[in-house]
Write an enzyme that holds these catalytic residues in place. Structure first.
Site, PDB file in Angstrom:
ATOM      1  N   ARG A 137      50.696  66.984  10.449  1.00  0.00           N
ATOM      2  CA  ARG A 137      50.006  65.900  11.161  1.00  0.00           C
ATOM      3  C   ARG A 137      48.765  66.436  11.874  1.00  0.00           C
ATOM      4  O   ARG A 137      47.719  65.831  11.862  1.00  0.00           O
ATOM      5  CB  ARG A 137      50.983  65.299  12.178  1.00  0.00           C
ATOM      6  CG  ARG A 137      50.535  64.013  12.807  1.00  0.00           C
ATOM      7  CD  ARG A 137      51.469  63.572  13.942  1.00  0.00           C
ATOM      8  NE  ARG A 137      52.855  63.958  13.777  1.00  0.00           N
ATOM      9  CZ  ARG A 137      53.784  63.199  13.200  1.00  0.00           C
ATOM     10  NH1 ARG A 137      53.476  62.011  12.742  1.00  0.00           N
ATOM     11  NH2 ARG A 137      55.038  63.645  13.086  1.00  0.00           N
ATOM     12  N   TYR A 138      48.928  67.587  12.541  1.00  0.00           N
ATOM     13  CA  TYR A 138      47.826  68.200  13.287  1.00  0.00           C
ATOM     14  C   TYR A 138      47.257  69.343  12.443  1.00  0.00           C
ATOM     15  O   TYR A 138      48.010  70.008  11.726  1.00  0.00           O
ATOM     16  CB  TYR A 138      48.337  68.760  14.621  1.00  0.00           C
ATOM     17  CG  TYR A 138      49.100  67.766  15.463  1.00  0.00           C
ATOM     18  CD1 TYR A 138      48.428  66.839  16.261  1.00  0.00           C
ATOM     19  CD2 TYR A 138      50.491  67.760  15.464  1.00  0.00           C
ATOM     20  CE1 TYR A 138      49.133  65.936  17.049  1.00  0.00           C
ATOM     21  CE2 TYR A 138      51.199  66.848  16.248  1.00  0.00           C
ATOM     22  CZ  TYR A 138      50.514  65.952  17.036  1.00  0.00           C
ATOM     23  OH  TYR A 138      51.216  65.063  17.800  1.00  0.00           O
ATOM     24  N   ARG A 146      49.002  73.177  12.718  1.00  0.00           N
ATOM     25  CA  ARG A 146      50.437  73.442  12.750  1.00  0.00           C
ATOM     26  C   ARG A 146      51.196  72.478  11.843  1.00  0.00           C
ATOM     27  O   ARG A 146      50.728  71.357  11.601  1.00  0.00           O
ATOM     28  CB  ARG A 146      50.998  73.354  14.172  1.00  0.00           C
ATOM     29  CG  ARG A 146      50.692  72.058  14.905  1.00  0.00           C
ATOM     30  CD  ARG A 146      50.727  72.308  16.410  1.00  0.00           C
ATOM     31  NE  ARG A 146      50.540  71.102  17.211  1.00  0.00           N
ATOM     32  CZ  ARG A 146      49.354  70.612  17.547  1.00  0.00           C
ATOM     33  NH1 ARG A 146      48.238  71.176  17.109  1.00  0.00           N
ATOM     34  NH2 ARG A 146      49.258  69.539  18.308  1.00  0.00           N
ATOM     35  N   CYS A 168      72.794  68.491  12.561  1.00  0.00           N
ATOM     36  CA  CYS A 168      72.675  68.870  13.980  1.00  0.00           C
ATOM     37  C   CYS A 168      74.067  69.191  14.523  1.00  0.00           C
ATOM     38  O   CYS A 168      75.082  68.749  13.979  1.00  0.00           O
ATOM     39  CB  CYS A 168      72.113  67.714  14.798  1.00  0.00           C
ATOM     40  SG  CYS A 168      70.475  67.205  14.273  1.00  0.00           S
ATOM     41  N   CYS A 183      72.358  62.741  18.789  1.00  0.00           N
ATOM     42  CA  CYS A 183      71.943  62.033  19.995  1.00  0.00           C
ATOM     43  C   CYS A 183      71.740  60.565  19.650  1.00  0.00           C
ATOM     44  O   CYS A 183      71.137  60.255  18.611  1.00  0.00           O
ATOM     45  CB  CYS A 183      70.656  62.655  20.523  1.00  0.00           C
ATOM     46  SG  CYS A 183      70.794  64.459  20.638  1.00  0.00           S
ATOM     47  N   CYS A 228      68.059  59.457  18.971  1.00  0.00           N
ATOM     48  CA  CYS A 228      67.240  60.348  18.131  1.00  0.00           C
ATOM     49  C   CYS A 228      66.172  59.574  17.358  1.00  0.00           C
ATOM     50  O   CYS A 228      66.470  58.574  16.705  1.00  0.00           O
ATOM     51  CB  CYS A 228      68.149  61.070  17.145  1.00  0.00           C
ATOM     52  SG  CYS A 228      67.232  62.097  15.982  1.00  0.00           S
ATOM     53  N   ARG A 257      64.777  60.619  14.756  1.00  0.00           N
ATOM     54  CA  ARG A 257      64.980  60.841  13.315  1.00  0.00           C
ATOM     55  C   ARG A 257      66.382  60.392  12.907  1.00  0.00           C
ATOM     56  O   ARG A 257      66.952  60.907  11.941  1.00  0.00           O
ATOM     57  CB  ARG A 257      64.781  62.321  12.968  1.00  0.00           C
ATOM     58  CG  ARG A 257      63.391  62.821  13.193  1.00  0.00           C
ATOM     59  CD  ARG A 257      63.026  64.028  12.332  1.00  0.00           C
ATOM     60  NE  ARG A 257      61.653  64.399  12.600  1.00  0.00           N
ATOM     61  CZ  ARG A 257      61.276  65.462  13.319  1.00  0.00           C
ATOM     62  NH1 ARG A 257      62.187  66.287  13.806  1.00  0.00           N
ATOM     63  NH2 ARG A 257      60.001  65.716  13.524  1.00  0.00           N
ATOM     64  N   ASP A 267      61.256  57.226  21.970  1.00  0.00           N
ATOM     65  CA  ASP A 267      60.594  56.584  20.828  1.00  0.00           C
ATOM     66  C   ASP A 267      61.278  55.264  20.464  1.00  0.00           C
ATOM     67  O   ASP A 267      62.417  55.004  20.857  1.00  0.00           O
ATOM     68  CB  ASP A 267      60.626  57.533  19.626  1.00  0.00           C
ATOM     69  CG  ASP A 267      59.759  58.756  19.882  1.00  0.00           C
ATOM     70  OD1 ASP A 267      58.573  58.572  20.198  1.00  0.00           O
ATOM     71  OD2 ASP A 267      60.281  59.885  19.793  1.00  0.00           O
ATOM     72  N   ASP A 313      54.662  59.635  21.782  1.00  0.00           N
ATOM     73  CA  ASP A 313      54.301  59.757  20.371  1.00  0.00           C
ATOM     74  C   ASP A 313      53.869  58.372  19.924  1.00  0.00           C
ATOM     75  O   ASP A 313      54.688  57.440  19.899  1.00  0.00           O
ATOM     76  CB  ASP A 313      55.529  60.227  19.566  1.00  0.00           C
ATOM     77  CG  ASP A 313      55.314  61.597  18.988  1.00  0.00           C
ATOM     78  OD1 ASP A 313      54.328  61.748  18.233  1.00  0.00           O
ATOM     79  OD2 ASP A 313      56.116  62.497  19.284  1.00  0.00           O
ATOM     80  N   LYS A 317      50.926  62.789  19.572  1.00  0.00           N
ATOM     81  CA  LYS A 317      51.318  62.678  20.988  1.00  0.00           C
ATOM     82  C   LYS A 317      50.091  62.511  21.858  1.00  0.00           C
ATOM     83  O   LYS A 317      49.082  63.169  21.629  1.00  0.00           O
ATOM     84  CB  LYS A 317      52.012  63.963  21.439  1.00  0.00           C
ATOM     85  CG  LYS A 317      53.384  64.150  20.880  1.00  0.00           C
ATOM     86  CD  LYS A 317      53.994  65.437  21.440  1.00  0.00           C
ATOM     87  CE  LYS A 317      55.307  65.697  20.738  1.00  0.00           C
ATOM     88  NZ  LYS A 317      55.162  65.816  19.274  1.00  0.00           N
TER      89      LYS A 317
HETATM   90  S1  SF4 Z   1      67.484  64.545  18.925  1.00  0.00           S
HETATM   91 FE1  SF4 Z   1      67.991  64.141  16.755  1.00  0.00          FE
HETATM   92  S2  SF4 Z   1      67.349  65.971  15.673  1.00  0.00           S
HETATM   93 FE2  SF4 Z   1      67.503  66.528  17.838  1.00  0.00          FE
HETATM   94  S3  SF4 Z   1      69.599  67.321  18.115  1.00  0.00           S
HETATM   95 FE3  SF4 Z   1      69.645  65.147  18.641  1.00  0.00          FE
HETATM   96  S4  SF4 Z   1      70.227  64.150  16.725  1.00  0.00           S
HETATM   97 FE4  SF4 Z   1      69.536  66.192  16.152  1.00  0.00          FE
END
Ligand code: SF4
Length: 356
Positions: free
Chosen positions: A88-89, A92, A101, A105, A108, A110, A271, A308, A315
């Site tokens: 994206r940038y 990097r 994971c 979370c 999350c 993603r 997000d 973001d 960001k």
């Molecule tokens: S925020 Fe998403 S990618 Fe990061 S540890 Fe939690 S579930 Fe996994």
């Protein structure tokens, strides 16, 4: 107790009421669940609003999708030239090594892409193509290993990726984004720490931590193993309703991070991930917290509050503004606010001899 992965297990261990099991089964069918022992032990089962549980125990509210929410809220896909890379940038790239994971979370960004059974696991051939992409783009100065969580990989696999990056001259810095030091701190073994280090270049580790209770004795020891090995540590915190959206909790967290040799890096505005509206705050809440931190805590404890921008625009810092350009009698000056909220003219009136 090991990692809990089903609503039935969560009910059995007192982390969800049995009458919610069928609703939570519907949530778990869509979004991965993993509640590791290290975090489950922190949950106060008598508190229905426990801040650790809010982050990791599924909630029926996740089935409520709002029109503004997006499956790919920060636009990774649009900037993915080959599988596993997000560019994206200019200087990097993200290298997404795994879609697994240690904890899933509930907020999350993603969440549509991480977890068992998701289609985007990086095959060995795709990893070769991703490394080749980095090798053939000399503008790439930094590689950020993310996922999923790169520290769920074995030390052997991580070392082989680090060795491949060490061989690319124009890559000068590698950064690892991880939640493992708090979700499964005993995974951060001396062998894994050795694998994180890269020949001739620095590795930075950015640890995702949202609440001071997550910095347990085991988590602190895991962070010490990395810091003692010479790895600079940064933090990433997501601003979450009912978790860390008060000055008291946010202040305690930032101080605890510094005490553990972790420099607060980003405070992310949550997000627009699907089914997460119950965990999002308004931007005004984040700005109030940033004013509190700036007014009362050491400069070391100040993260950058960022949003973001949906659609992959990257960001932007969204902290409150402390300076304003003013005009009086045809002469320009600034008005700057100090940490107590008092306003001051700059340059001071006596020294105001022209337009700044
Ligand atoms: S925020 Fe998403 S990618 Fe990061 S540890 Fe939690 S579930 Fe996994």
């Amino acid at each position: 107790m090991t990692t809990l992965r089903t609503p039935a297990q969560l009910c059995e261990h007192g982390l969800a009421p049995p009458d919610r099991q069928s609703a939570l089964t519907a949530v778990a069918a869509r979004y991965a669940v993993a509640v590791p022992d290290a975090l489950a032990q922190l949950i106060n089962r008598a508190d229905p609003q426990d801040p650790i549980a809010r982050q990791i125990v599924p909630d029926a509210a996740e089935l409520l999708h709002r029109p503004e929410e997006l499956n790919d809220p920060i636009g990774d896909d649009e900037y993915s030239p080959v599988d596993g890379i997000v560019h994206r940038y200019p200087d990097r790239v993200l290298l997404k090594l795994t879609h697994i994971c240690a904890v899933y979370c509930r907020f999350c960004f993603r969440r549509e892409m991480v977890g068992p059974g998701k289609p985007n696991a990086l095959s060995p051939q795709a990893l070769v193509r991703a490394i080749e992409y980095i090798r053939t783009h000399p503008e790439i100065w930094e590689v950020i290993l993310t996922g999923g969580d790169p520290l769920v990989l074995s030390a052997r696999r991580l070392r082989s990726v680090m060795n491949a990056l060490a061989d690319i001259d124009h890559v000068k810095v590698v950064r690892i984004h991880t939640r493992v030091p708090v979700a499964d701190p005993r995974r951060v073994t001396p062998a894994l720490v050795r694998a994180m280090k890269i020949r001739g270049k620095p590795t930075y580790v950015a640890i995702h931590i949202n609440h001071p209770r997550e910095l347990t004795a085991d988590a602190r020891a895991a962070c010490s193993r990395m810091a003692d090995a010479g790895i600079p540590l940064l933090s990433q915190t997501v601003l979450l309703a009912g978790v860390n959206d008060t000055p008291d909790v946010m202040g305690q967290l930032m101080r605890a991070l510094i005490e553990c040799r972790i420099k607060p890096y980003y405070l992310h505005h949550a997000d627009l991930a699907p089914g997460t509206s119950h965990l999002r705050t308004g931007i005004a809440t984040g700005q109030r917290l940033m004013r509190y931190l700036r007014g009362r805590l050491s400069g070391l404890c100040q993260p950058t509050y960022v949003l973001d921008i949906p659609g992959g625009h990257g960001k932007s810092p969204i902290a409150p503004n402390y300076i304003e350009r003013m005009q009086s009698n045809g002469v320009g000056h600034f008005v700057v606010e100090d940490f107590n909220g008092q306003q001051h003219q700059y340059p001071p009136p006596a020294a105001n001899v022209g337009s700044p």
